[in-house]
Design an enzyme around this catalytic site. Structure first.
Site, PDB file in Angstrom:
ATOM      1  N   GLY A 161     -79.424  70.446 -11.225  1.00 14.94           N
ATOM      2  CA  GLY A 161     -79.951  71.154 -10.044  1.00 14.94           C
ATOM      3  C   GLY A 161     -79.056  72.258  -9.510  1.00 14.94           C
ATOM      4  O   GLY A 161     -79.482  73.407  -9.362  1.00 14.94           O
ATOM      5  N   HIS A 174     -73.977  60.352 -17.377  1.00 14.23           N
ATOM      6  CA  HIS A 174     -74.747  61.574 -17.693  1.00 14.23           C
ATOM      7  C   HIS A 174     -74.611  61.950 -19.167  1.00 14.23           C
ATOM      8  O   HIS A 174     -74.780  63.113 -19.542  1.00 14.23           O
ATOM      9  CB  HIS A 174     -74.272  62.798 -16.880  1.00 14.23           C
ATOM     10  N   LEU A 206     -73.958  69.638 -12.810  1.00 15.27           N
ATOM     11  CA  LEU A 206     -73.804  69.661 -11.358  1.00 15.27           C
ATOM     12  C   LEU A 206     -75.161  69.409 -10.707  1.00 15.27           C
ATOM     13  O   LEU A 206     -75.948  70.325 -10.512  1.00 15.27           O
ATOM     14  CB  LEU A 206     -73.232  71.021 -10.913  1.00 15.27           C
ATOM     15  N   GLY A 207     -75.436  68.160 -10.454  1.00  9.30           N
ATOM     16  CA  GLY A 207     -76.682  67.800  -9.771  1.00  9.30           C
ATOM     17  C   GLY A 207     -76.323  67.082  -8.499  1.00  9.30           C
ATOM     18  O   GLY A 207     -75.273  67.355  -7.913  1.00  9.30           O
ATOM     19  N   ASN A 208     -77.155  66.171  -8.054  1.00 12.97           N
ATOM     20  CA  ASN A 208     -76.788  65.389  -6.891  1.00 12.97           C
ATOM     21  C   ASN A 208     -75.576  64.529  -7.255  1.00 12.97           C
ATOM     22  O   ASN A 208     -74.589  64.489  -6.530  1.00 12.97           O
ATOM     23  CB  ASN A 208     -77.991  64.550  -6.438  1.00 12.97           C
ATOM     24  N   ARG A 232     -83.924  54.809 -20.050  1.00 11.58           N
ATOM     25  CA  ARG A 232     -82.567  55.204 -19.682  1.00 11.58           C
ATOM     26  C   ARG A 232     -81.849  53.940 -19.201  1.00 11.58           C
ATOM     27  O   ARG A 232     -82.334  53.253 -18.298  1.00 11.58           O
ATOM     28  CB  ARG A 232     -82.614  56.218 -18.556  1.00 11.58           C
ATOM     29  N   GLU A 236     -77.828  74.872 -12.407  1.00  9.71           N
ATOM     30  CA  GLU A 236     -78.886  75.773 -12.884  1.00  9.71           C
ATOM     31  C   GLU A 236     -79.317  76.775 -11.812  1.00  9.71           C
ATOM     32  O   GLU A 236     -79.848  77.830 -12.130  1.00  9.71           O
ATOM     33  CB  GLU A 236     -80.121  74.945 -13.307  1.00  9.71           C
ATOM     34  N   ARG A 289     -71.005  61.660  -3.004  1.00  6.68           N
ATOM     35  CA  ARG A 289     -69.827  60.932  -3.491  1.00  6.68           C
ATOM     36  C   ARG A 289     -68.563  61.778  -3.353  1.00  6.68           C
ATOM     37  O   ARG A 289     -68.601  62.990  -3.583  1.00  6.68           O
ATOM     38  CB  ARG A 289     -69.986  60.536  -4.959  1.00  6.68           C
ATOM     39  N   GLU A 329     -83.081  65.563 -19.809  1.00  3.97           N
ATOM     40  CA  GLU A 329     -82.698  64.216 -20.232  1.00  3.97           C
ATOM     41  C   GLU A 329     -83.886  63.436 -20.799  1.00  3.97           C
ATOM     42  O   GLU A 329     -83.735  62.656 -21.727  1.00  3.97           O
ATOM     43  CB  GLU A 329     -82.077  63.468 -19.048  1.00  3.97           C
ATOM     44  N   ASN A 362     -87.227  55.710 -16.470  1.00  5.15           N
ATOM     45  CA  ASN A 362     -85.941  55.631 -15.790  1.00  5.15           C
ATOM     46  C   ASN A 362     -86.148  54.752 -14.563  1.00  5.15           C
ATOM     47  O   ASN A 362     -86.728  55.178 -13.575  1.00  5.15           O
ATOM     48  CB  ASN A 362     -85.495  57.041 -15.394  1.00  5.15           C
TER      49      ASN A 362
HETATM   50  P1  AMP Z   1     -80.423  67.066  -9.712  1.00  3.97           P
HETATM   51  O1  AMP Z   1     -79.663  65.818  -9.369  1.00  3.97           O
HETATM   52  O2  AMP Z   1     -80.042  67.660 -11.011  1.00  3.97           O
HETATM   53  O3  AMP Z   1     -81.900  66.940  -9.515  1.00  3.97           O
HETATM   54  O4  AMP Z   1     -79.959  68.146  -8.620  1.00  3.97           O
HETATM   55  C1  AMP Z   1     -80.291  68.009  -7.267  1.00  3.97           C
HETATM   56  C2  AMP Z   1     -79.534  69.009  -6.420  1.00  3.97           C
HETATM   57  O5  AMP Z   1     -79.660  70.329  -6.982  1.00  3.97           O
HETATM   58  C3  AMP Z   1     -80.116  69.140  -5.036  1.00  3.97           C
HETATM   59  O6  AMP Z   1     -79.564  68.204  -4.166  1.00  3.97           O
HETATM   60  C4  AMP Z   1     -79.760  70.542  -4.644  1.00  3.97           C
HETATM   61  O7  AMP Z   1     -78.511  70.512  -3.998  1.00  3.97           O
HETATM   62  C5  AMP Z   1     -79.628  71.291  -5.946  1.00  3.97           C
HETATM   63  N1  AMP Z   1     -80.735  72.231  -6.146  1.00  3.97           N
HETATM   64  C6  AMP Z   1     -81.915  71.983  -6.703  1.00  3.97           C
HETATM   65  N2  AMP Z   1     -82.684  73.087  -6.716  1.00  3.97           N
HETATM   66  C7  AMP Z   1     -81.964  74.054  -6.128  1.00  3.97           C
HETATM   67  C8  AMP Z   1     -82.188  75.425  -5.826  1.00  3.97           C
HETATM   68  N3  AMP Z   1     -83.341  76.009  -6.123  1.00  3.97           N
HETATM   69  N4  AMP Z   1     -81.197  76.105  -5.220  1.00  3.97           N
HETATM   70  C9  AMP Z   1     -80.010  75.516  -4.922  1.00  3.97           C
HETATM   71  N5  AMP Z   1     -79.747  74.226  -5.185  1.00  3.97           N
HETATM   72  C10 AMP Z   1     -80.712  73.505  -5.769  1.00  3.97           C
END
Ligand code: AMP
Length: 397
Positions: free
Chosen positions: A332, A180, A209-211, A91, A335, A241, A385, A7
């Site tokens: 993130g 995504h 729901l990630g960054n 990717r 989950e 965003r 992914e 990636n």
């Molecule tokens: P991702 O883009 O899927 O890696 O998600 C990143 C985001 O997930 C981070 O900016 C956090 O806001 C959230 N996150 C990751 N781990 C945790 C956790 N253990 N508890 C709460 N939020 C989390």
């Protein structure tokens, strides 16, 4: 066979080496600051200590070479010879209307990816650099492009057209593409598998729901709507965003603050969302939760606004799907963050959604978190992914 998943960003490169037989990760890592002073490779071989290599990396070619060296290294390597890598899966962010599935990379495909850079100027050129660097360092090894947009290509026209003059679609391909896709595909398939059902018989809403954050409606195994648009800016409120807003805001803020449309666009992409709404606390939900616990009102507003938007999207996708069987939380925040799942499922109580108070607290593992009498099955399905990219790469060989 081992599949290397890449990636590539403009100054970064994430990788995983996956054993296709066991589907286990043999090693993963991240190269940062490629082409800028302070280049660093963090290599994490399975079952061994991580290795941090700080050395100048002028370009992606050197970064890929260092990754390969790390993979075959006598001490912290995980394979004895480069020939063990049977394929590389990349990717690629934007496949436009051209690619509705993953493809093996040829010169013609590279040209298409380059042409699609107009739609993803920050991502496609970087993805292409990664492809070229791998071709150079691993000549003869098949390479595949797995597009973030491909899974969403099944959307009906009514879901991807914007209410603007038709000529902009004809001339510039302005429409909803969604992103995504690899995650939405993987999570919806996995959710069905966990439930012991055929994805073709389910109406699934996937909340990635990630960054970055997006939500999609998957009916009979195909995407019928998704929240991100021409670019990843549309839809849900994200880490930095804005998501949906009145387009007139661009002009209004630009005039008030003496900023160009491009500058306001940057603010909407990088300084808005949870970071902006919380008054600058953080884009990370862990910091937001801590700030709320400490009584920060703006952080509380940020979280509430975020959850309200997610719930509204889910409910609207009941229209896209003609009802909902499954809601799957992933990435993130999806989950890990109890508060988000709690608030969202509370909003959906009117639809008969009932979350299990204890199971709502589960983090980072596959689980059904609704009660048996809930009208919709609510789940946590961790995304993967890289594994999805490795599987699709292998399927092409
Ligand atoms: P991702 O883009 O899927 O890696 O998600 C990143 C985001 O997930 C981070 O900016 C956090 O806001 C959230 N996150 C990751 N781990 C945790 C956790 N253990 N508890 C709460 N939020 C989390």
């Amino acid at each position: 066979m081992k599949v290397l998943v890449i990636n590539c960003g403009s100054s970064s490169l994430k990788y995983q080496l996956i054993d296709s037989e066991t589907e286990g990760v043999l090693a993963k890592g991240l190269v940062e600051r490629i082409g800028i002073p302070g280049s660093v490779l963090t290599h994490r071989p399975e079952g061994k200590d991580k290795v941090v290599i700080e050395t100048p990396m002028e370009d992606h070619n050197i970064a890929v070479k260092l990754v390969i060296d790390a993979l075959v290294d006598k001490e912290h390597g995980v394979i004895s010879d480069l020939s063990e890598i049977g394929a590389v899966g990349h990717r690629v962010v934007h496949g436009g209307e051209k690619f509705n599935k993953a493809v093996l990379i040829t010169e013609a495909v590279k040209k298409d990816i380059e042409e699609l850079s107009a739609l993803a100027p920050l991502h496609n050129p970087a993805n292409l650099i990664g492809i070229n660097a791998c071709e150079k360092n691993m000549p003869g090894v098949p390479q595949a492009a797995i597009f973030d947009t491909a899974f969403h290509q099944t959307m009906p026209k009514r879901a991807y057209m914007y209410g603007i003059p038709y000529e902009y679609y004809e001339k510039y391909k302005v429409r909803r593409y969604g992103f995504h896709g690899t995650s939405h595909d993987y999570v919806s398939a996995r959710a069905a598998e966990i439930l012991g059902k055929d994805r073709k018989d389910l109406r699934i809403v996937v909340c990635h729901l990630g960054n970055g954050a997006s939500i999609s409606a998957v009916k009979n195994g195909e995407c019928v709507d998704t929240s991100m648009g021409l670019t990843p800016l549309e839809g849900l409120i994200m880490g930095t965003r804005s998501g949906d807003l009145d387009p007139a805001i661009l002009d209004y803020i630009g005039e008030k603050e003496n900023l160009s449309a491009k500058e306001v666009n940057t603010i909407l992409n990088k300084k808005s969302g949870i970071l902006g709404l919380s008054g600058g606390v953080s884009s990370d939900f862990r910091d937001i939760e801590a700030a709320i616990a400490a009584g920060n009102e703006k952080a509380k507003t940020a979280l509430e606004t975020y959850c309200y938007r997610v719930a509204k999207y889910i409910a609207s996708y009941a229209v896209a799907l003609g009802g909902i069987d499954v809601i799957a939380f992933t990435a993130g925040v999806g989950e890990n963050t109890y508060d988000v799942r709690k608030q969202v499922t509370d909003y959906l109580a009117f639809m008969g959604v009932k979350a299990d108070a204890e199971k709502l607290k589960i983090r980072g593992e596959e689980a059904v978190i609704s009660t048996p009498d809930s009208s919709i099955t609510v789940m946590i399905v961790p995304t993967n992914e890289e594994l999805a990219i490795a599987r699709q790469t292998l399927a092409l060989l």
